[in-house]
Design a protein around this motif. Structure first.
Motif, PDB file in Angstrom:
ATOM      1  N   ALA A  62      35.005  40.656  47.090  1.00  0.00           N
ATOM      2  CA  ALA A  62      36.113  41.003  46.195  1.00  0.00           C
ATOM      3  C   ALA A  62      36.515  42.461  46.322  1.00  0.00           C
ATOM      4  CB  ALA A  62      35.754  40.691  44.744  1.00  0.00           C
ATOM      5  N   ALA A  63      35.532  43.349  46.535  1.00  0.00           N
ATOM      6  CA  ALA A  63      35.801  44.778  46.750  1.00  0.00           C
ATOM      7  C   ALA A  63      36.861  45.277  45.781  1.00  0.00           C
ATOM      8  CB  ALA A  63      36.223  45.027  48.198  1.00  0.00           C
ATOM      9  N   GLN A  64      36.638  45.016  44.497  1.00  0.00           N
ATOM     10  CA  GLN A  64      37.692  45.218  43.501  1.00  0.00           C
ATOM     11  C   GLN A  64      37.746  46.626  42.930  1.00  0.00           C
ATOM     12  OE1 GLN A  64      34.830  43.841  43.044  1.00  0.00           O
ATOM     13  NE2 GLN A  64      34.100  43.907  40.943  1.00  0.00           N
ATOM     14  N   ARG A  65      36.682  47.435  43.113  1.00  0.00           N
ATOM     15  CA  ARG A  65      36.664  48.805  42.603  1.00  0.00           C
ATOM     16  C   ARG A  65      35.984  49.717  43.600  1.00  0.00           C
ATOM     17  NH1 ARG A  65      36.820  46.047  37.755  1.00  0.00           N
ATOM     18  NH2 ARG A  65      38.180  46.983  36.190  1.00  0.00           N
ATOM     19  N   PRO A  66      36.260  51.024  43.559  1.00  0.00           N
ATOM     20  CA  PRO A  66      35.570  51.953  44.452  1.00  0.00           C
ATOM     21  C   PRO A  66      34.066  51.876  44.250  1.00  0.00           C
ATOM     22  CG  PRO A  66      37.444  53.032  43.395  1.00  0.00           C
ATOM     23  CD  PRO A  66      37.279  51.712  42.723  1.00  0.00           C
ATOM     24  N   TYR A  67      33.313  51.977  45.359  1.00  0.00           N
ATOM     25  CA  TYR A  67      31.859  51.868  45.300  1.00  0.00           C
ATOM     26  C   TYR A  67      31.170  53.226  45.331  1.00  0.00           C
ATOM     27  CZ  TYR A  67      32.768  52.277  50.301  1.00  0.00           C
ATOM     28  OH  TYR A  67      33.233  52.696  51.523  1.00  0.00           O
ATOM     29  N   ILE A  68      31.928  54.294  45.553  1.00  0.00           N
ATOM     30  CA  ILE A  68      31.417  55.655  45.433  1.00  0.00           C
ATOM     31  C   ILE A  68      32.435  56.470  44.651  1.00  0.00           C
ATOM     32  CG2 ILE A  68      30.013  55.618  47.534  1.00  0.00           C
ATOM     33  CD1 ILE A  68      32.244  57.157  48.945  1.00  0.00           C
ATOM     34  N   GLY A  69      31.993  57.617  44.112  1.00  0.00           N
ATOM     35  CA  GLY A  69      32.865  58.417  43.268  1.00  0.00           C
ATOM     36  C   GLY A  69      32.845  57.896  41.842  1.00  0.00           C
ATOM     37  N   ASP A  70      33.626  58.541  40.989  1.00  0.00           N
ATOM     38  CA  ASP A  70      33.605  58.187  39.571  1.00  0.00           C
ATOM     39  C   ASP A  70      34.901  57.551  39.103  1.00  0.00           C
ATOM     40  OD1 ASP A  70      35.240  60.356  39.765  1.00  0.00           O
ATOM     41  OD2 ASP A  70      34.151  61.631  38.348  1.00  0.00           O
ATOM     42  N   ASP A  71      35.743  57.101  40.048  1.00  0.00           N
ATOM     43  CA  ASP A  71      37.007  56.461  39.688  1.00  0.00           C
ATOM     44  C   ASP A  71      36.775  54.964  39.588  1.00  0.00           C
ATOM     45  OD1 ASP A  71      39.634  55.568  39.405  1.00  0.00           O
ATOM     46  OD2 ASP A  71      40.435  57.141  40.709  1.00  0.00           O
ATOM     47  N   GLY A  72      36.735  54.445  38.381  1.00  0.00           N
ATOM     48  CA  GLY A  72      36.416  53.045  38.172  1.00  0.00           C
ATOM     49  C   GLY A  72      37.613  52.130  38.048  1.00  0.00           C
ATOM     50  N   ARG A  73      38.811  52.656  38.319  1.00  0.00           N
ATOM     51  CA  ARG A  73      40.004  51.824  38.224  1.00  0.00           C
ATOM     52  C   ARG A  73      40.082  50.839  39.401  1.00  0.00           C
ATOM     53  NH1 ARG A  73      44.106  56.783  37.340  1.00  0.00           N
ATOM     54  NH2 ARG A  73      42.537  57.726  38.716  1.00  0.00           N
ATOM     55  N   PRO A  74      40.926  49.794  39.304  1.00  0.00           N
ATOM     56  CA  PRO A  74      41.011  48.800  40.377  1.00  0.00           C
ATOM     57  C   PRO A  74      41.393  49.417  41.719  1.00  0.00           C
ATOM     58  CG  PRO A  74      42.074  47.986  38.403  1.00  0.00           C
ATOM     59  CD  PRO A  74      41.744  49.426  38.137  1.00  0.00           C
TER      60      PRO A  74
END
Length: 504
Positions: A307-319
């Protein structure tokens, strides 16, 4: 003393396993290439494709990247075989085109030399290749549109290809830009030229692909559309290539899928003889598998890890926002992996701004694990078009990504692996020299990998390079080919770790 010896033994075994696991992790290093940026206003929020093909016959893949309001660039491959990947800029005069959005390689005139279909905000242009990385305009009237998708096929008993063009917003519509998606078109060959067929309705196509999804010997046209939530009843589309073409209906098994579609990729991941379809999107990336014998598809379970629906690194949790999808076996272990170019459209506040590319590594159980950060390809640029190809003929798939308002990036695959591989390039005399529509099957005794030769898909760009198969520990495999509109050949035994050019 015995306890100490046991502890040392456990430590050595653990260290050995850790080193072995680390050695198998995908590894890429950045390549220093001439600067190129895909840029422009809102007409170039989408697009930004790259074509990968051998433009001068030296068996090394060259690159052409769209430029938007900048000029395109041709990067000639100067890599040493199995050595360091390198390129030099060598853009010919006839590629000095403004407003380019995408580029696809195709031998449109059947002369054995690869041409370029160049998509633009304006008039699309077919450039005939001369075999020396130069091109000349073809006398083909395509029309003036905001083009964002392309595909082609050779229908039965046709010498010339059938073209499909996907269009975004109709710029002449005074009610636009919202609810103003343009009509897509098919150009079918006739005795005197081409006939133009409108595919209506259109829902702002960002990817299209002629594919023989049913393996019946002829291709239909799949279209992934962007602006469903602005256009009433918008959806993904599958056009049956009848005369005239018509949409598959719910009574035939087609089920409505609505998403902000960006790219299309197909691959038989579970080796059941039927291709899965992967659609990139804003939010979830949609991997779907065929159900039954008709054009019915369902989403694979979320636990597969695609699904890779959100970033997996960093602190940006938006879609997350996905664009180009590419399948390929990074480690040659026999399991397909997936690269997804990621990046915000521009500054859309509801979606992640820092949105790294995905590199999903296939596992034995059919699931996928994120390794983009470990591999070194987790760029925070606004990725668009991409290609996963072997650039230096060493049997490892390298990576190129076009970025919006940031430099084009190329990474060389340096993964330490002793696994085997095979490259297959098909050719036939007369019409359709690339054997578009052919199928290749490779049997490594564990499963059969299949590959369809296509032109289209991805996001705004494609490849015309040898088909790459990871073979794991198998050194000798069986190979057979189903040439376009023909039957399967007999199985032949092939030695691994080579690139084969097979002529019909």
């Amino acid at each position: 003393m015995l306890v100490r010896s046991l502890l040392i033994a456990v430590f050595l075994i653990s260290s050995s396993l850790a080193q072995s696991a680390l050695a198998e992790l995908p590894q890429f290093i950045p390549v220093d290439v001439p600067n190129h940026v895909y840029d422009g206003g809102w007409e170039h929020f989408v697009g930004g494709g790259v074509a990968v093909f051998d433009c001068n016959g030296d068996s090394k893949p060259d690159l052409v990247a769209a430029g938007g309001t900048n000029l395109p660039i041709l990067l000639r491959n100067t890599s040493r075989v199995a050595g360091e990947v390198s390129f030099v800029a060598a853009t010919p005069k006839n590629l000095d085109l403004k407003g380019t959005t995408g580029v696809y390689p195709i031998d449109a005139n059947n002369d054995g030399l690869l041409d370029l279909m160049v998509l633009r905000v304006g008039s699309d242009i077919l450039l005939h290749g001369a075999g020396d990385c130069t091109f000349s305009p073809a006398p083909l009237e395509i029309g003036d549109h905001w083009s964002t998708a392309f595909s082609a096929t050779w229908e039965a008993n046709q010498i010339k290809p059938t073209f499909a063009f996907g269009h975004y917003v109709d710029q002449a519509n005074a009610e636009g830009p919202f609810e103003a998606c343009d009509t897509n078109i098919i150009m079918r060959p006739t005795a005197s030229g081409y006939s133009l067929i409108k595919l209506n309705p259109g829902y702002c196509a960002l990817s299209m692909l002629f594919t023989d999804w049913a393996r019946k010997g002829s291709a239909d046209l799949r279209i992934s559309n962007d602006r469903h939530y602005y256009v009433h009843k918008g959806e993904e589309q599958l056009w049956k290539m009848a005369n005239p073409p018509k949409l598959y209906s719910e009574t035939e098994g087609w089920k409505r899928h609505m998403l902000w579609g960006m790219g299309i990729a197909t691959r038989d991941l579970d080796r059941d003889g039927r291709d899965e379809v992967f659609l990139s999107s804003m939010g979830d990336q949609r991997l779907m598998e065929q159900v039954g014998e008709g054009p019915t598809y369902k989403d694979v379970p979320f636990a597969r890890g695609t699904a890779a629906q959100r970033p997996y690194i960093g602190d940006d949790g938006r879609p997350s926002t996905g664009w180009h999808i590419a399948f390929g076996d990074i480690q040659n272990d026999g399991y397909d992996d997936i690269f997804i170019a990621k990046g915000n459209v521009q500054q859309m506040p509801g979606n992640a701004i820092k949105d790294p590319n995905n590199l999903l590594i296939g596992q034995v159980d059919g699931s996928f694990v994120e390794r983009g950060d470990v591999a070194g390809v987790a760029s925070f640029h606004r990725g668009r078009g991409a290609a996963l190809v072997d650039l230096n003929n060493d049997g490892l798939l390298d990576l190129a990504v076009v970025n919006r308002r940031a430099p084009l990036q190329i990474w060389q695959n340096t993964t330490p692996t002793s696994k085997n591989w095979l490259g297959i390039s098909l050719h036939q005399e007369g019409a359709n020299t690339q054997a578009v529509g052919a199928w290749i099957e490779v049997d490594n005794t564990k499963s059969i990998q299949s590959r369809e030769i296509t032109v289209g898909g991805g996001h705004a760009g494609g490849t015309a390079v040898p088909q790459h198969f990871g073979l794991g520990d198998q050194k000798i495999v069986r190979l057979r080919i189903k040439w376009p509109h023909s039957k399967w050949s007999k199985w032949q035994h092939i030695t691994s770790n080579q690139i084969l050019k097979i002529t019909r």
